[in-house]
Design an enzyme around this catalytic site. Structure first.
Site, PDB file in Angstrom:
ATOM      1  N   GLY C 144     -12.217   0.967   2.845  1.00 11.72           N
ATOM      2  CA  GLY C 144     -11.056   1.791   2.512  1.00 11.72           C
ATOM      3  C   GLY C 144      -9.767   1.010   2.641  1.00 11.72           C
ATOM      4  CB  CYS C 145      -6.502   1.484   1.012  1.00  9.69           C
ATOM      5  SG  CYS C 145      -6.331   3.267   1.181  1.00  9.69           S
ATOM      6  CE1 TYR C 146      -2.526   4.576   5.348  1.00  9.45           C
ATOM      7  CE2 TYR C 146      -4.129   6.180   4.584  1.00  9.45           C
ATOM      8  CZ  TYR C 146      -2.819   5.798   4.764  1.00  9.45           C
ATOM      9  OH  TYR C 146      -1.800   6.628   4.368  1.00  9.45           O
TER      10      TYR C 146
END
Lengths: 339, 339, 339, 339
Positions: C144-146
């Protein structure tokens, strides 16, 4: 092929680095600026770390001539015309992104408010709107950003005999990078954000450039009404052109006109409907759309570009590609980021 | 004096609450919406906590008629024309902020694509551009946002015989609140941010409203060319008007024309130079500036408003102030926030 | 090598097209979505005209298996886990950009609020944080990005024994593309612009992903405090990490720690000072900086990425490059746009 | 009552004009600046036309003392401490919005890097966080913007014995007006837009101000970890506070704590859920919300203000209202603009 960039810390200079990094034939070999001599560009602009770690050098024309094959002048107007002298004297390939070699001497004097380049230098340069210039030559004068968007929108109409030349009105809008890096009240974040302001109305230095170029396509053109405004964004220009047609036209006729004019031009796309800025940001494309209003007999043409790519560094590379016989799209294939 | 707001959760409804909170004579007594019945408005919109903690009620016209002195219709177009029937039947003071009572029935049908209000209802309403309406009456049709900015820019010219009526071109731009709260691709943050897009070209429903109103000032006017675009901001409209003059004019003549037209109008300010959006945001002012180009004989007039204040809730209150004999500025003295 | 993209009209899907257009070994051959079947992607997204003019197809796994060499799943969470079954069954190379194959089944059930992928499918996938995964395998679960920004900021510290594991606090901020294309009040332009809002506090589904991955590097870690907020911009994530050190440290020690950890990692850059979003936008870089406060014994680490590139499509391509033995930077050399 | 504003062209000065225009007891009678002496403020700032058309005067303290009843110092730090001498000498009511009279002399010297105000002047001033100051006195030192948001978020916790004082971390974010009007690279539109950057980490001059004030409520507090970042917007501050609790708490306990602390404080609102910037922009409110995480034992408290209102001009007027016995809300009732 080795290139030097003079004025590397301006927006156009930085954009040249970004785009040439993707070019298979041209390498940025030397970079020049007036400040921060001896420092790595990537120390000043950390986004370049690992991409371009060259040291900024103090301008010495002979170094460029001896060590590289081509120079890009990304300096402010007024500087390029001095710098270019020696390159012309040595017949050294030069691309000027500034306004210094675009206008006739008298027109430059009038609109830029300073003395023009020497005529023997000026005469060497070819104003090269990439889609309409067959021979760029060794000395390329790269068009202005507003001028590029406006000229590409209008040229097909000018040769068509369909419009009333006396009625052309261009309402053009640009993101802030178009105004350069200078610190000024008008570029302070607080004054620009959530605002929209019109500036230099009837006085923008791209007006004579546009008229001069368009007259190549229709010598009856005398003037255009041209306004420029600042959008609270970084990149992008939209030129909205309004013009009265002489006889009723159909959307199909206009579409055909534009499709013919740009049939083999990769970087000009005729869109269905009106394009918006997202369609071109980050890319070298010019997107054009239009709508005709039979009630008012006004044809609206909308043209959008990224002012730093097609409006500056991208078109400069496109011109070099054409002049040197590289693939026209070399270094320029990155698509619009869209968002 | 007690007021009810119908359609309170739209942008205009919320803005009415904000502004009426500053009004010394009008109190918001009842609020209506179609959703969230029974909930406190300040639970849904926490910014209103301590300012307006009324419960949202289900629409019942008789409640409004019995309990209040005035109703604001801040409903979407198509709803107001149904809701207004009963208020007209009971001769109950009504201010409609929507487009439902602005146009002739045939024009409404054509531009809004649905049936118009009943003619006995429609006839009761007065289209009230506040600066040019001497008797608002009991049933006020409040002008549209683009229409307000455009009409105030053009009226002085229309009565002057100085312009060629066939050449009026308006390039208008609005922040996103002008497009309403509806969830749509075109209002998704990602699509709007860093973008600028032109929409409803030649098809915007404010076109007939503008032409109809302007014809009151010059019956020779037949049409205008009008475009609307979305700025990546929340509030603010700029109408940029281009028009050819019939004879050369001077800036002084034009200045005098506008200063006379708005000499005693507090909420219209003639500015030196061209105004920008920051000059009016948050306030009920319309700021107007202009520049004449003797080369093209085009006069450019720029008019800016806050679309939610002068373009909606503010002008509605101004109209009520005029109709009820309150101070024109009551509730409307908050100056532009500027930044 | 031919690739199919499933869920092409989401932000990650569109970004895959943009980036793969620059890849010398991978061609986008087929594109799939649930809507607009049969239409050219470039008719729906005019920015793609001339770049990708493929037709959108209705999902048929066997077509993909027969016609291409690799599939990217850019579908929402909950969809990928269904779609992946058949690819696993046919041992067909799959890269999942969603959250469906990142967590243990029980953790997925708890944080995503729906049933997890079948265990035989789940077991096939390798969670591949590109810089720390030596064997991606055939089934890649892209982080995921975060999670990417946070994990890359914390991993060097976790193996160092220098920090108090119970004190990790991450204040993470993202542009709106991180929230996806869904139309919602929280993605309406007017609600996001000029705002900053914290959401899903203590409830974001990337929390278990981060903890699970970090525990690979230090099994004593039990939890992290993690908050997520929305910036009024389109792209970019900054993860600001606060952590107490157990003994005083010097900036030099910390610098050495990070430089060693990322010595041979092209896409992680340790910057002097704290990086900002402009340093990485448009690129696959993760930039990291830090500052130690001897007064509070708190070390602040700042990590920035472009959420659609390193946080989604870019890392997916990087993982494929590593898995297939291509140059790690293939398709990913475009530098940050900077502005 | 007549007021003078010194430093009127700064953001705080302009905001004082905007707010005092709504005050029923205080009139802006004289305005002072160092530039543009003799010009009308509304010629320089056209948004003020018709609202404030006073001429800018050259600073002469005796004029102010003779002609007005109160002076607001909206000058930069370093100037106010010089200017205030004569007002103190004449026992003339003074409100200082700068940082010059907030800190002890030694602390000021350390954090502002210049000599402090004379001690006889400094001793006269009362640091007046409006909600917690019972006697403002004649010389008011108005709190800083970050300090206001942070102190109001933390004070109820500091007196509660519920938190570990050694674990306070504040991640604060501000719009650009917080950084002042100075032209700098860091305030150029292009550098701020679409960016988010952390600055002055561990070095912000509000750190000692916050600690000094909070120690009034709990003398055991030694320090806080405090970071400041710039949001790409004009107005608004969010202070996100993270702190470990000593024993488990419930949301109800925390809610009660805050509701009690601010029971009779009109301008502090305890919200359900976490507030966002839109809840307070344009108003004098401080909105506070919180969430407790039993897994990490971290309590998150979010506090939002408009930095120019509650963080500067608004609180200054609130302090004057309290000191002079006016209604606390006089001039400050304008609700949040919300959008």
């Amino acid at each position: 092929m080795k290139a030097a960039i003079v004025g590397v810390t301006g927006y156009s200079g930085l954009e040249l680095i970004r785009l040439l990094n993707q070019h298979s034939q041209i390498e940025v070999a030397e970079i020049y600026a007036t400040k921060e001599i001896g420092r790595k560009i990537s120390d000043l602009y950390p986004h370049l770390k690992g991409i371009c770690d060259l040291e900024i050098q103090e301008f010495k024309a002979m170094n460029i001539i001896q060590n590289t094959d081509l120079v890009f002048l990304a300096t402010p107007s007024g500087v390029a015309k001095e710098v270019s002298k020696i390159f012309v004297a040595h017949d050294f390939p030069t691309v000027d992104l500034s306004g210094d070699h675009r206008l006739s001497a008298s027109s430059y004097q009038k609109w830029y408010g300073k003395g023009a380049a020497d005529s023997e230098v000026l005469d060497k340069f070819t104003y090269s709107l990439a889609e309409f210039t067959s021979d760029q030559g060794k000395f390329i004068s790269n068009p202005g950003c507003y001028a590029t968007a406006t000229e590409l929108a209008l040229i097909p109409l000018l040769t068509s005999q369909k419009i009333d030349l006396d009625t052309i009105i261009v309402d053009a809008k640009s993101g802030l990078t178009g105004a350069g890096k200078k610190l000024a009240e008008s570029s302070h974040f607080v004054n620009v954000h959530d605002n929209y302001m019109t500036y230099k109305l009837n006085q923008h230095q791209h007006i004579p450039e546009i008229v001069q170029e368009l007259q190549q396509f229709n010598s009856d053109l005398e003037h255009i009404q041209f306004s420029t405004s600042l959008l609270p964004i970084n990149r992008g220009i939209m030129a909205t052109v309004y013009v009265k047609v002489t006889d009723d036209v159909t959307d199909e006729e206009i579409l055909e006109l534009y499709q013919e004019a740009y049939a083999d031009k990769f970087f000009v796309r005729i869109q269905n409907g009106l394009p918006d800025l997202h369609d071109v940001l980050g890319s070298n494309f010019t997107d054009i759309g239009f709508a005709y209003n039979p009630v008012t007999k006004v044809l609206t043409v909308v043209s959008v570009i990224d002012n730093l790519v097609k409006g500056a560094a991208g078109q400069a590379i496109q011109n070099v590609n054409l002049a040197w016989g590289f693939e026209e799209t070399n270094g320029l294939l990155a698509g619009p980021s869209y968002l």
